[in-house]
Each structure stands twice: as C-alpha cells, then as structure tokens.
Design a protein around this motif. Structure first.
Motif, PDB file in Angstrom:
ATOM      1  N   UNK A 139      -0.649  10.705   2.102  1.00 50.57           N
ATOM      2  CA  UNK A 139      -1.026  10.818   0.675  1.00 50.57           C
ATOM      3  C   UNK A 139      -0.961   9.447   0.002  1.00 50.57           C
ATOM      4  N   UNK A 140       0.115   8.725   0.150  1.00 46.35           N
ATOM      5  CA  UNK A 140       0.337   7.355  -0.350  1.00 46.35           C
ATOM      6  C   UNK A 140      -0.878   6.496   0.024  1.00 46.35           C
ATOM      7  N   UNK A 141      -0.898   6.365   1.452  1.00 45.73           N
ATOM      8  CA  UNK A 141      -2.010   5.592   1.933  1.00 45.73           C
ATOM      9  C   UNK A 141      -3.520   5.941   1.286  1.00 45.73           C
ATOM     10  N   UNK A 142      -3.674   7.087   1.144  1.00 47.59           N
ATOM     11  CA  UNK A 142      -4.825   7.876   0.402  1.00 47.59           C
ATOM     12  C   UNK A 142      -5.091   7.384  -0.938  1.00 47.59           C
ATOM     13  N   UNK A 143      -4.091   7.137  -1.596  1.00 46.70           N
ATOM     14  CA  UNK A 143      -4.068   6.740  -2.967  1.00 46.70           C
ATOM     15  C   UNK A 143      -4.160   5.314  -3.072  1.00 46.70           C
ATOM     16  N   UNK A 144      -3.913   4.672  -2.412  1.00 40.38           N
ATOM     17  CA  UNK A 144      -3.676   3.060  -1.961  1.00 40.38           C
ATOM     18  C   UNK A 144      -5.463   2.840  -1.654  1.00 40.38           C
ATOM     19  N   UNK A 145      -5.945   3.782  -0.756  1.00 40.41           N
ATOM     20  CA  UNK A 145      -7.178   3.487  -0.441  1.00 40.41           C
ATOM     21  C   UNK A 145      -8.477   3.545  -1.533  1.00 40.41           C
ATOM     22  N   UNK A 146      -7.914   4.723  -2.446  1.00 43.29           N
ATOM     23  CA  UNK A 146      -8.843   5.004  -3.709  1.00 43.29           C
ATOM     24  C   UNK A 146      -8.532   3.849  -4.679  1.00 43.29           C
ATOM     25  N   UNK A 147      -7.525   3.447  -4.752  1.00 47.61           N
ATOM     26  CA  UNK A 147      -7.230   2.326  -5.802  1.00 47.61           C
ATOM     27  C   UNK A 147      -8.013   0.895  -5.204  1.00 47.61           C
ATOM     28  N   UNK A 148      -7.892   0.829  -3.833  1.00 46.90           N
ATOM     29  CA  UNK A 148      -8.777  -0.430  -3.453  1.00 46.90           C
ATOM     30  C   UNK A 148     -10.240  -0.389  -3.616  1.00 46.90           C
ATOM     31  N   UNK A 149     -10.810   0.855  -3.504  1.00 49.62           N
ATOM     32  CA  UNK A 149     -12.171   1.163  -3.639  1.00 49.62           C
ATOM     33  C   UNK A 149     -12.586   1.128  -5.173  1.00 49.62           C
ATOM     34  N   UNK A 150     -11.534   1.471  -6.137  1.00 51.86           N
ATOM     35  CA  UNK A 150     -11.888   1.074  -7.563  1.00 51.86           C
ATOM     36  C   UNK A 150     -11.857  -0.299  -7.844  1.00 51.86           C
ATOM     37  N   UNK A 151     -10.825  -0.994  -7.143  1.00 48.36           N
ATOM     38  CA  UNK A 151     -11.117  -2.552  -7.328  1.00 48.36           C
ATOM     39  C   UNK A 151     -12.261  -3.239  -6.736  1.00 48.36           C
ATOM     40  N   UNK A 152     -12.803  -2.875  -5.759  1.00 47.91           N
ATOM     41  CA  UNK A 152     -13.929  -3.330  -5.088  1.00 47.91           C
ATOM     42  C   UNK A 152     -14.923  -3.065  -6.003  1.00 47.91           C
ATOM     43  N   UNK A 153     -15.268  -1.842  -6.652  1.00 44.53           N
ATOM     44  CA  UNK A 153     -16.198  -1.378  -7.491  1.00 44.53           C
ATOM     45  C   UNK A 153     -16.042  -2.622  -8.822  1.00 44.53           C
ATOM     46  N   UNK A 154     -15.038  -2.699  -9.286  1.00 44.88           N
ATOM     47  CA  UNK A 154     -14.615  -3.751 -10.603  1.00 44.88           C
ATOM     48  C   UNK A 154     -15.093  -4.939 -10.183  1.00 44.88           C
ATOM     49  N   UNK A 155     -14.598  -5.553  -8.779  1.00 41.50           N
ATOM     50  CA  UNK A 155     -15.064  -7.054  -8.551  1.00 41.50           C
ATOM     51  C   UNK A 155     -16.476  -7.186  -8.404  1.00 41.50           C
ATOM     52  N   UNK A 156     -16.995  -6.081  -8.012  1.00 43.24           N
ATOM     53  CA  UNK A 156     -18.730  -6.290  -7.598  1.00 43.24           C
ATOM     54  C   UNK A 156     -19.349  -6.105  -9.099  1.00 43.24           C
TER      55      UNK A 156
END
Length: 136
Positions: free
Chosen positions: A107-124
């Motif tokens: 569950x912590x890894x999944x939360x980290x994956x969601x955070x990284x997805x948001x960061x990718x959106x933000x950077x793009x």
C-alpha cells in the motif's frame, strides 16, 4: 479519557478510535454507518485512480514531445526526460505493489506510485507551458 485496557499494548487502533468517537459524539447509528461507508468508498475509488493518472501523464508527455523542438532550451528537454522517467518509475512501482509478496508494504508502494504519476503530470504540464506559453 478512554480506558487504556481496551486497546492493544496501550495504543489505540483506528477502529477503536472511530468507535470511541461515534459512541461519544454521534448518537444515531445510521449516521455512523453512513460515515464509515463514505470513508470506505473514498478509499476504493482512490485505488483505481492510478491508471487514470498514468494515462493523463502519458498524453501530456506526448503533447510536450510534440511541442519540444530541436532549438528548445536544454533545461526544458531535461525536464521532459525527467517526466518520462517519473512515469516509468510510477508504472514499475505500481506493478511491484500489486504483487502478492509485498504484503502491507504494497500500500505504501502504491501510494508512492500515485505520487510519481502526479509528478510526471506536473512536469509534463510545465514543459508544455515553458515550450508554448500556454498553460495546461
């Protein structure tokens, strides 16, 4: 103050805290059940939001790639490469979190994956803005 003997090892669990809160402040059980159902629905909805975030990040990265030209500043190109890397890391973390051997760490890894997805959106989105001047 709640009776410490009710809790495991002197510490309260989330369920114990919720029970104490509802028993002392909310008198109608229907309201308590509705609140718990609302909390459960929110958690399950968030569990399926990661795929949507990855698709959105992929579409923003494709749009950013279309706007980046050979004469574009190297820092903007580096930001685009960072967005691609974050998206790839998010997808890998999501796959690993879904495997059975992760257990409670998943569950912590999944939360980290969601955070990284948001960061990718933000950077793009930032790359699109810097390359075109148009906000996303």
């Amino acid at each position: 103050m709640p009776d410490v003997g009710k809790f495991t090892h002197g510490r309260s669990t989330f369920i114990d805290e919720v029970q104490i809160m509802f028993s002392s402040s909310i008198k109608k059980p229907a309201i308590a059940v509705a609140a718990l159902m609302l909390l459960g629905a929110t958690g399950s909805a968030m569990a399926y939001s990661s795929e949507v975030k990855y698709k959105k990040a992929e579409s923003l990265i494709k749009e950013a790639e279309a706007n980046v030209k050979p004469e574009t500043d190297a820092r903007i190109k580096a930001m685009l490469a960072e967005a691609k890397g974050r998206l790839e890391a998010a997808e890998i973390s999501h796959r690993q979190a879904s495997e059975k051997h992760t257990g409670s760490i998943g569950k912590y890894m999944h939360g980290d994956a969601v955070r990284q997805g948001r960061e990718a959106q933000s950077l793009a989105s930032e790359v699109i803005f810097l390359a075109t001047g148009q906000p996303r």
